[in-house]
Scaffold this active site. Structure first.
Site, mmCIF file in Angstrom:
data_model
loop_
_atom_site.group_PDB
_atom_site.id
_atom_site.type_symbol
_atom_site.label_atom_id
_atom_site.label_comp_id
_atom_site.label_asym_id
_atom_site.label_seq_id
_atom_site.Cartn_x
_atom_site.Cartn_y
_atom_site.Cartn_z
ATOM 1 N N VAL A 12 0.867 -1.187 0.000
ATOM 2 C CA VAL A 12 0.000 0.000 0.000
ATOM 3 C C VAL A 12 0.900 1.233 0.000
ATOM 4 O O VAL A 12 1.676 1.432 0.926
ATOM 5 C CB VAL A 12 -0.920 0.008 1.242
ATOM 6 C CG1 VAL A 12 -1.788 1.264 1.269
ATOM 7 C CG2 VAL A 12 -1.791 -1.243 1.266
ATOM 8 N N ASP A 13 0.814 2.047 -1.060
ATOM 9 C CA ASP A 13 1.687 3.229 -1.109
ATOM 10 C C ASP A 13 1.081 4.375 -0.295
ATOM 11 O O ASP A 13 -0.023 4.263 0.243
ATOM 12 C CB ASP A 13 2.000 3.634 -2.557
ATOM 13 C CG ASP A 13 0.767 4.086 -3.328
ATOM 14 O OD1 ASP A 13 -0.241 4.481 -2.703
ATOM 15 O OD2 ASP A 13 0.813 4.046 -4.570
ATOM 16 N N SER A 14 1.833 5.470 -0.188
ATOM 17 C CA SER A 14 1.429 6.517 0.750
ATOM 18 C C SER A 14 0.089 7.156 0.355
ATOM 19 O O SER A 14 -0.715 7.482 1.226
ATOM 20 C CB SER A 14 2.518 7.583 0.856
ATOM 21 O OG SER A 14 2.718 8.214 -0.401
ATOM 22 N N SER A 52 -2.370 5.713 -1.320
ATOM 23 C CA SER A 52 -3.442 4.757 -1.036
ATOM 24 C C SER A 52 -3.701 4.670 0.470
ATOM 25 O O SER A 52 -4.842 4.470 0.901
ATOM 26 C CB SER A 52 -3.081 3.375 -1.584
ATOM 27 O OG SER A 52 -3.041 3.424 -2.986
ATOM 28 N N MET A 53 -2.637 4.836 1.268
ATOM 29 C CA MET A 53 -2.810 4.795 2.724
ATOM 30 C C MET A 53 -3.730 5.931 3.170
ATOM 31 O O MET A 53 -4.557 5.757 4.069
ATOM 32 C CB MET A 53 -1.439 4.889 3.407
ATOM 33 C CG MET A 53 -1.462 4.542 4.878
ATOM 34 S SD MET A 53 -2.007 2.824 5.194
ATOM 35 C CE MET A 53 -2.404 2.923 6.939
#
Lengths: 408, 80
Positions: free
Chosen positions: B38-40, B42-43
């Site tokens: 999960v990239d930033s 998407s977080m």
């Protein structure tokens, strides 16, 4: 003039006529219209309730989670570029990424994202605005996503010259290859603005056809009863390659991109010069750049958008710059006007007309304007031996781009 | 009050929707970035969706402490 020959080795497209180049070309040759009614709820209040929408939705092609992070224009660009890349046989060719560039534009950019996120901002507050908003709406987004997808590292250039964008992106690709800045360029453009605000804006300019009760007849370039353009959406991509590079890898070649001409009108921000002076200079420049004369241009895929003024100005321009012999067509009669993507799709149509020796028709040219005194492939596709052909694109802002393609 | 299992499965639904994470891969010991990819950006979406789903506020300075699914479950359990 440069002695570096540039060729087209791959094509890709997703359009109102088909989800790829083959289906789009088949539809054009059959004279099919991609224009239909807008059935969305928001369309009810608009003066214009027709458009040429994609034949194949991006959701049928790209994975759902990727699509959440892309504007529709970006998704279409990636779809077209991947097709062109595969078509060119570049997937496992060992091409050095440092020698691969992208020259890809959009007329308007991520307008749908901008407007949808503004709705969210108004209704639910700033915290609900997607963190993907900016990369989705930025106008270099389509070019950048193609660069990411294909691993291009020789620069990702993003054009914006309204309805001349696609052609200008192809012209820049030619320059990049001639200047030795890349061996392969992915060139083209995308547009996805079937949304009430852009439609209302164009409609307020009285630039669009309001033939809502007969959508397939609405786009009728050069016809006496034309009443404006029909908005279309779509994307096209061309793989441009140095001819010696293509030959060394045994690539199949569609055509040579022989020359380009770019001028600006200095006339009006949106009105075309009725004398087409800037267009004439662009056409002459492209012919000279190709090392040809007007007599060598056998076919023109015209800009002709179905507006009262623009269509006839271009006729004057073609006669002055090329002569009275070329056979014309406006494929916008079928695809609608793809705005920034028009030059990409119409370059593809021009290239395939050269390759197949057949000119796609201009449909709906039932009662030609009296001032139309050039030969148009009206109603039906016309077989023709073509050695060289031109694609014209003109855009709001006074941008004029002419491209010359030649048989190899 | 939701149980830890219910919160975990609610997070799994969000992770599938936002980032395409297979719900079967979601477990308390999994790291959002290292295990679930999960990239930033998407977080951020996960956090906003979790706030809505569980009726909690997750301030930005708290998000950096939520390294694993279990961290998020603990925070939500304590604050909703």
């Amino acid at each position: 003039m440069s002695n570096v020959d540039v060729v087209v080795t791959g094509l890709g497209a997703t359009t109102p006529l088909g989800g790829d180049v083959a289906s789009t070309w088949d539809a054009m040759l059959a004279g099919r219209s991609g224009v239909g009614p807008l059935t969305q709820e928001w369309a009810g209040q608009l003066p214009v309730r027709i458009a040429a929408q994609l034949a194949v939705e991006p959701s049928e092609v790209l994975e759902r989670v990727r699509l959440r992070r892309m504007d529709r224009a970006e998704a279409m660009a990636v779809i077209a570029a991947k097709q062109a890349w595969a078509d060119a046989g570049l997937a496992d060719s060992g091409l050095d990424p440092d020698r691969l560039a992208v020259s890809y534009g959009t007329g308007i950019g991520g307008a749908i994202t901008l407007l949808e996120q503004d709705d969210i901002l108004e209704q639910s507050g700033p915290r609900r605005v997607s963190p993907h908003t900016v990369p989705m709406l930025m106008p270099n987004g389509p070019a950048a996503y193609i660069g990411l997808e294909l691993g291009a590292r020789a620069g990702v250039r993003a054009m914006a010259s309204a309805c001349a964008t696609g052609a200008e992106a192809v012209a820049l690709g030619l320059d990049l290859l001639r200047a030795g800045r890349a061996d392969v360029v992915v060139a083209g453009s995308t547009e996805a603005v079937v949304h009430p605000l852009p439609i209302a804006g164009f409609a307020s300019m009285r630039a669009m056809s309001t033939r809502n009760d007969d959508p397939e007849k609405a786009s009728r370039p050069w016809d006496k009863n034309r009443d404006g353009f029909v908005l279309g959406e779509g994307a096209g991509a061309l793989i441009l390659e140095r001819a010696d590079h293509a030959a060394a890898r045994g690539a199949r070649v569609y055509a040579r991109l022989a020359g380009a001409g770019i001028t600006s009108d200095g006339f009006d921000i949106v009105q075309p010069d009725p004398e087409c002076r800037g267009g004439i200079r662009a056409m002459r420049m492209a012919i000279q750049d190709a090392g040809l004369t007007g007599a060598d241009i056998h076919h023109v895929n015209a800009h002709a958008t179905s507006t009262p003024v623009g269509d006839m100005g271009e006729i004057k321009g073609i006669k002055a710059a090329i002569g009275t012999h070329p056979i014309l067509t406006s494929t916008k009669s079928m695809s609608g006007h793809l705005l920034g993507a028009a030059g990409a799709l119409e370059s593809i149509a021009t290239i395939l007309a050269l390759r197949d020796g057949i000119i796609p028709p201009t449909i709906n040219l039932d009662e030609p304007d009296e001032r139309l005194d050039l030969d148009v492939a009206a109603h039906k596709a016309r077989p023709a031996e073509i050695q060289a052909a031109m694609n014209n694109s003109f855009g709001f802002g006074g941008h004029n781009v002419a491209l010359v393609f030649a048989r190899v | 009050m939701a149980t830890r299992e219910e919160i975990t499965s609610g997070l799994a639904e969000i992770l599938e929707e936002v980032a395409g994470v297979n719900p079967e891969d979601v477990a308390e010991e999994k790291s959002f970035t290292d295990d679930l990819d999960v990239d930033s950006l998407s977080m951020v979406e996960v956090v906003v969706a979790a706030e809505e789903k569980f009726g909690v506020k997750i301030p930005d300075n708290e998000v950096q402490n939520l390294k694993t699914v279990g961290d998020a479950v603990t925070y939500i359990e304590a604050n909703h």
